[in-house]
Motif scaffolding. Structure first.
Motif, PDB file in Angstrom:
ATOM      1  N   LEU A 148       0.831  -1.202   0.000  1.00 58.92           N
ATOM      2  CA  LEU A 148       0.000   0.000   0.000  1.00 58.92           C
ATOM      3  C   LEU A 148       0.864   1.250   0.000  1.00 58.92           C
ATOM      4  N   ASN A 149       0.446   2.240  -0.781  1.00 66.10           N
ATOM      5  CA  ASN A 149       1.121   3.535  -0.835  1.00 66.10           C
ATOM      6  C   ASN A 149       0.151   4.600  -0.340  1.00 66.10           C
ATOM      7  N   LEU A 150       0.428   5.154   0.851  1.00 65.12           N
ATOM      8  CA  LEU A 150      -0.396   6.215   1.434  1.00 65.12           C
ATOM      9  C   LEU A 150       0.395   7.517   1.529  1.00 65.12           C
ATOM     10  N   SER A 151       1.203   7.792   0.525  1.00 67.32           N
ATOM     11  CA  SER A 151       2.028   8.992   0.520  1.00 67.32           C
ATOM     12  C   SER A 151       1.222  10.207   0.068  1.00 67.32           C
ATOM     13  N   PHE A 152       1.725  11.398   0.423  1.00 64.58           N
ATOM     14  CA  PHE A 152       1.184  12.675  -0.046  1.00 64.58           C
ATOM     15  C   PHE A 152      -0.314  12.817   0.246  1.00 64.58           C
ATOM     16  N   GLN A 153      -0.706  12.493   1.478  1.00 59.68           N
ATOM     17  CA  GLN A 153      -2.120  12.538   1.828  1.00 59.68           C
ATOM     18  C   GLN A 153      -2.610  13.942   2.187  1.00 59.68           C
ATOM     19  N   ASP A 181       6.075  11.954   2.926  1.00 60.45           N
ATOM     20  CA  ASP A 181       5.615  13.348   2.906  1.00 60.45           C
ATOM     21  C   ASP A 181       4.181  13.490   3.420  1.00 60.45           C
ATOM     22  N   ASN A 182       3.958  13.030   4.658  1.00 62.16           N
ATOM     23  CA  ASN A 182       2.646  13.157   5.292  1.00 62.16           C
ATOM     24  C   ASN A 182       2.692  13.994   6.561  1.00 62.16           C
ATOM     25  N   SER A 183       3.831  14.655   6.823  1.00 64.78           N
ATOM     26  CA  SER A 183       4.005  15.475   8.039  1.00 64.78           C
ATOM     27  C   SER A 183       3.766  14.649   9.302  1.00 64.78           C
TER      28      SER A 183
END
Length: 296
Positions: A148-153, A181-183
């Motif tokens: 799963l890729n949950l980047s840049f949300q 890059d989700n802080s």
């Protein structure tokens, strides 16, 4: 064929992550609702056929945006979908385990929509029954997701962060996970028991203690965070960790950085993309002793 006129439509670059372009989790769908797509594409084609003045393109300060002719009906048919997530759509069988790059952040709250003047954009939410909640959980199916890729949300609000963490807690079988890059600042309450590859580059971690529990980790990437010291790195000593990336963290400038990392992680084979070198094997204490003897 009707010629295009340059005064009907102007183009600007549209931010794909702006609220007006927020399509929920559509970016990760591997299949789609063909009925809905055919219906709305036909609607758009009907509207375009009724236009007396076709659209044209013009450039404005390097920014491109599609602005509609005043004669067009507003809003467009797709406007009703911009705050929906994929699992809220009807008549499709897409499950969470089939998604690779979904956007899982929720849309704005009613209060936020009110201040934006978009309270009409979301239908009145009905009371959700326990059966519907269970059906949604089965459809999300995060428990069976392996990659799963949950980047840049773009997790700008607290309720979005809570929904993001809710999904992470359900990833009990995920083996490869990207959270770039989700802080993110602290995932210590999250446990990923089967995760072998984790990428949390470009976040706000300051310590290894803030990482999730990953007992089976083999490849860990922490580039461009704010990890000051190597304190807590020994927690990974009993894991099968083989590859670690700490580039562009303050701890990278610590004296004898590579020797300290390899002495803390005996199973480690590669650090920052560089394989283990002979000079990395000597314990930092013995190298300091030899240096002192040379001075004397």
């Amino acid at each position: 064929m009707t010629a295009l006129r340059g005064d009907s439509v102007s183009l600007e670059t549209v931010d794909p992550y702006s609220p007006s372009q927020d399509l929920g989790s559509f970016s990760g769908l591997t299949t789609s609702n063909q009925k809905s797509c055919r219906f709305y594409s036909s609607c758009c084609s009907i509207q375009s056929d009724t236009l007396s003045t076709p659209p044209a393109l013009s450039h404005n300060e390097g920014i491109i945006r599609l602005s509609c002719d005043p004669a067009l009906p507003s809003p467009l048919p797709s406007d009703s979908f911009k705050y929906l997530s994929w699992c809220d759509l009807e008549e499709h069988d897409v499950r969470g385990s089939q998604l690779r790059c979904p956007r899982v952040r929720e849309g704005p709250s009613k209060e936020e929509l009110f201040f934006r003047g978009e309270e009409h954009a979301v239908k009145e939410r009905k009371q959700v029954t326990d059966t519907e909640k269970w059906q949604k959980k089965l459809q999300e199916n995060w428990e069976n997701c392996a990659e799963l890729n949950l980047s840049f949300q773009d997790l700008g609000d607290l309720y979005q962060v809570e929904n993001f963490n809710r999904i992470l807690r359900r990833l009990i079988r995920v083996e490869k996970l990207w959270l770039v890059d989700n802080s993110l600042t602290d995932l210590s309450a999250i446990r990923l028991p089967r995760c072998r590859e984790l990428n949390v580059n470009k976040n706000h971690f300051t310590s290894f203690k803030q990482l999730p529990k990953i007992p089976q980790i083999q490849h860990l990437s922490l580039a461009e965070n704010n990890i000051m010291t190597l304190s807590g790195i020994s927690d990974f000593r009993h894991t099968p960790l083989e590859s670690l990336i700490l580039k562009r963290n303050p701890c990278e400038f610590q004296e004898r950085y590579r020797q300290l990392v390899f002495s803390s992680l005996p199973n480690l084979k590669t650090l920052d993309g560089i394989p283990k070198l002979p000079e990395d094997c000597a314990p930092p204490e013995s190298r300091g002793f030899l240096r002192m003897c040379t001075i004397l």
